[in-house]
Design a protein around this motif. Structure first.
Motif, PDB file in Angstrom:
ATOM      1  N   GLY A 161       0.898  -1.111   0.108  1.00 51.63           N
ATOM      2  CA  GLY A 161       0.068   0.038   0.009  1.00 51.63           C
ATOM      3  C   GLY A 161       0.857   1.307  -0.081  1.00 51.63           C
ATOM      4  N   ARG A 162       2.136   1.354  -0.208  1.00 56.50           N
ATOM      5  CA  ARG A 162       3.096   2.121  -0.093  1.00 56.50           C
ATOM      6  C   ARG A 162       2.676   3.312  -1.113  1.00 56.50           C
ATOM      7  N   VAL A 163       2.985   4.588  -1.052  1.00 57.66           N
ATOM      8  CA  VAL A 163       2.846   5.607  -2.101  1.00 57.66           C
ATOM      9  C   VAL A 163       4.052   6.026  -2.492  1.00 57.66           C
ATOM     10  N   GLY A 164       5.271   5.438  -1.903  1.00 59.36           N
ATOM     11  CA  GLY A 164       6.495   5.602  -2.533  1.00 59.36           C
ATOM     12  C   GLY A 164       6.856   5.655  -3.739  1.00 59.36           C
ATOM     13  N   ARG A 165       6.518   4.397  -4.458  1.00 60.46           N
ATOM     14  CA  ARG A 165       6.817   4.020  -5.641  1.00 60.46           C
ATOM     15  C   ARG A 165       6.187   4.924  -6.587  1.00 60.46           C
ATOM     16  N   SER A 166       4.987   5.565  -6.626  1.00 63.80           N
ATOM     17  CA  SER A 166       4.238   6.395  -7.507  1.00 63.80           C
ATOM     18  C   SER A 166       5.080   7.810  -7.375  1.00 63.80           C
ATOM     19  N   VAL A 167       5.537   8.054  -6.061  1.00 65.84           N
ATOM     20  CA  VAL A 167       6.499   9.170  -6.145  1.00 65.84           C
ATOM     21  C   VAL A 167       7.881   9.318  -6.881  1.00 65.84           C
ATOM     22  N   ALA A 168       8.329   7.946  -6.568  1.00 63.11           N
ATOM     23  CA  ALA A 168       9.672   7.776  -7.193  1.00 63.11           C
ATOM     24  C   ALA A 168       9.603   7.800  -8.894  1.00 63.11           C
ATOM     25  N   ASP A 169       8.394   7.200  -9.219  1.00 62.59           N
ATOM     26  CA  ASP A 169       8.065   6.993 -10.751  1.00 62.59           C
ATOM     27  C   ASP A 169       8.040   8.605 -11.724  1.00 62.59           C
ATOM     28  N   TRP A 170       7.200   9.529 -10.599  1.00 62.64           N
ATOM     29  CA  TRP A 170       6.912  10.859 -10.937  1.00 62.64           C
ATOM     30  C   TRP A 170       8.415  11.538 -11.040  1.00 62.64           C
ATOM     31  N   PHE A 171       9.211  11.319 -10.005  1.00 58.86           N
ATOM     32  CA  PHE A 171      10.351  11.988 -10.108  1.00 58.86           C
ATOM     33  C   PHE A 171      11.475  11.532 -10.829  1.00 58.86           C
ATOM     34  N   THR A 172      11.356  10.160 -11.371  1.00 61.89           N
ATOM     35  CA  THR A 172      12.351   9.754 -12.295  1.00 61.89           C
ATOM     36  C   THR A 172      12.087  10.061 -13.549  1.00 61.89           C
ATOM     37  N   ALA A 173      10.843  10.329 -13.921  1.00 60.52           N
ATOM     38  CA  ALA A 173       9.959  10.841 -15.192  1.00 60.52           C
ATOM     39  C   ALA A 173      10.889  12.165 -15.485  1.00 60.52           C
ATOM     40  N   ARG A 174      10.550  13.093 -14.394  1.00 60.14           N
ATOM     41  CA  ARG A 174      10.889  14.391 -14.431  1.00 60.14           C
ATOM     42  C   ARG A 174      12.480  14.577 -14.612  1.00 60.14           C
ATOM     43  N   ALA A 175      13.105  13.795 -14.130  1.00 53.91           N
ATOM     44  CA  ALA A 175      14.920  13.943 -14.061  1.00 53.91           C
ATOM     45  C   ALA A 175      15.187  13.625 -15.422  1.00 53.91           C
ATOM     46  N   ALA A 176      14.471  12.523 -16.091  1.00 53.63           N
ATOM     47  CA  ALA A 176      14.798  11.963 -17.609  1.00 53.63           C
ATOM     48  C   ALA A 176      14.595  13.233 -18.497  1.00 53.63           C
ATOM     49  N   GLU A 177      13.928  14.285 -18.030  1.00 59.67           N
ATOM     50  CA  GLU A 177      13.702  15.180 -19.172  1.00 59.67           C
ATOM     51  C   GLU A 177      14.991  16.190 -19.190  1.00 59.67           C
ATOM     52  N   TYR A 178      16.065  15.904 -18.124  1.00 56.99           N
ATOM     53  CA  TYR A 178      17.172  16.573 -18.277  1.00 56.99           C
ATOM     54  C   TYR A 178      18.106  15.925 -19.102  1.00 56.99           C
ATOM     55  N   ASP A 179      18.726  16.536 -19.916  1.00 61.80           N
ATOM     56  CA  ASP A 179      20.068  15.811 -20.677  1.00 61.80           C
ATOM     57  C   ASP A 179      21.155  15.488 -19.828  1.00 61.80           C
ATOM     58  N   GLY A 180      21.546  16.222 -18.638  1.00 58.00           N
ATOM     59  CA  GLY A 180      22.687  16.036 -18.050  1.00 58.00           C
ATOM     60  C   GLY A 180      22.464  14.756 -17.198  1.00 58.00           C
ATOM     61  N   PHE A 181      21.423  14.074 -17.252  1.00 64.05           N
ATOM     62  CA  PHE A 181      21.214  12.819 -16.401  1.00 64.05           C
ATOM     63  C   PHE A 181      21.040  11.576 -17.161  1.00 64.05           C
ATOM     64  N   GLU A 182      21.215  10.223 -16.881  1.00 64.46           N
ATOM     65  CA  GLU A 182      20.642   9.178 -17.117  1.00 64.46           C
ATOM     66  C   GLU A 182      19.765   8.885 -15.953  1.00 64.46           C
ATOM     67  N   SER A 183      18.519   8.795 -15.895  1.00 67.04           N
ATOM     68  CA  SER A 183      17.863   8.723 -14.832  1.00 67.04           C
ATOM     69  C   SER A 183      17.423   7.087 -14.784  1.00 67.04           C
ATOM     70  N   HIS A 184      17.662   6.406 -13.501  1.00 68.66           N
ATOM     71  CA  HIS A 184      17.222   5.130 -13.375  1.00 68.66           C
ATOM     72  C   HIS A 184      16.463   5.163 -12.063  1.00 68.66           C
ATOM     73  N   LEU A 185      15.463   3.886 -12.008  1.00 67.47           N
ATOM     74  CA  LEU A 185      14.634   3.712 -10.919  1.00 67.47           C
ATOM     75  C   LEU A 185      15.085   2.328 -10.348  1.00 67.47           C
ATOM     76  N   VAL A 186      15.411   2.295  -9.017  1.00 68.42           N
ATOM     77  CA  VAL A 186      15.607   0.944  -8.373  1.00 68.42           C
ATOM     78  C   VAL A 186      14.596   0.764  -7.254  1.00 68.42           C
ATOM     79  N   ASP A 187      13.889  -0.200  -7.434  1.00 71.22           N
ATOM     80  CA  ASP A 187      12.768  -0.386  -6.161  1.00 71.22           C
ATOM     81  C   ASP A 187      13.377  -1.516  -5.287  1.00 71.22           C
ATOM     82  N   LEU A 188      13.508  -1.215  -4.197  1.00 70.02           N
ATOM     83  CA  LEU A 188      14.130  -2.234  -3.130  1.00 70.02           C
ATOM     84  C   LEU A 188      13.158  -3.471  -3.007  1.00 70.02           C
TER      85      LEU A 188
END
Ligand code: FMN
Length: 100
Positions: A22-49
């Motif tokens: 029931g966590r909300v953290g995954r949806s927050v992390a998905d949102w952040f990862t997508a925003r970070a991927a919009e910047y050319d300076g990063f390769e953005s990855h998500l790791v789910d523990l």
């Protein structure tokens, strides 16, 4: 003198630190990862523990020796080595961050 931009983008790893049903953290992390991927300076990855499923205390050697015997530990070590920066999306439970 301004430095040249690096040809190799930084690797930014966002870690979902809540494994709670029931966590909300995954949806927050998905949102952040997508925003970070919009910047050319990063390769953005998500790791789910929760998906990595690191158990407690199942390696026979101290971590400093880096003599890992379990595939999940080897994978976590590989992720850490390959990352230049981290964002931890973590809850606070009972006044502290969770151990898993
Ligand atoms: C058992 C439990 C303990 C919590 N303790 C705290 C706390 O001490 N301080 C706080 O600010 N929030 C606390 N919270 C609220 C959580 O940090 C918050 O709901 C967070 O978004 C949970 O993340 P998750 O859904 O990804 O697990 C607690 C939530 C739970 C379920």
């Amino acid at each position: 003198m301004a430095s040249e931009p690096s040809a190799t983008p930084m690797t930014l790893t966002t870690v979902v630190a809540s494994t709670r049903p029931g966590r909300v953290g995954r949806s927050v992390a998905d949102w952040f990862t997508a925003r970070a991927a919009e910047y050319d300076g990063f390769e953005s990855h998500l790791v789910d523990l929760r998906e990595l499923a690191l158990p407690f205390y199942d390696e026979p050697h101290p971590p400093a020796l880096r003599q890992y015997t379990r595939s999940h530990t080897v994978e976590w070590s590989r992720i850490v080595d390959a990352s230049d920066a981290f964002v931890f999306v973590t809850p606070e439970y009972n006044g502290g961050f969770p151990a898993r």
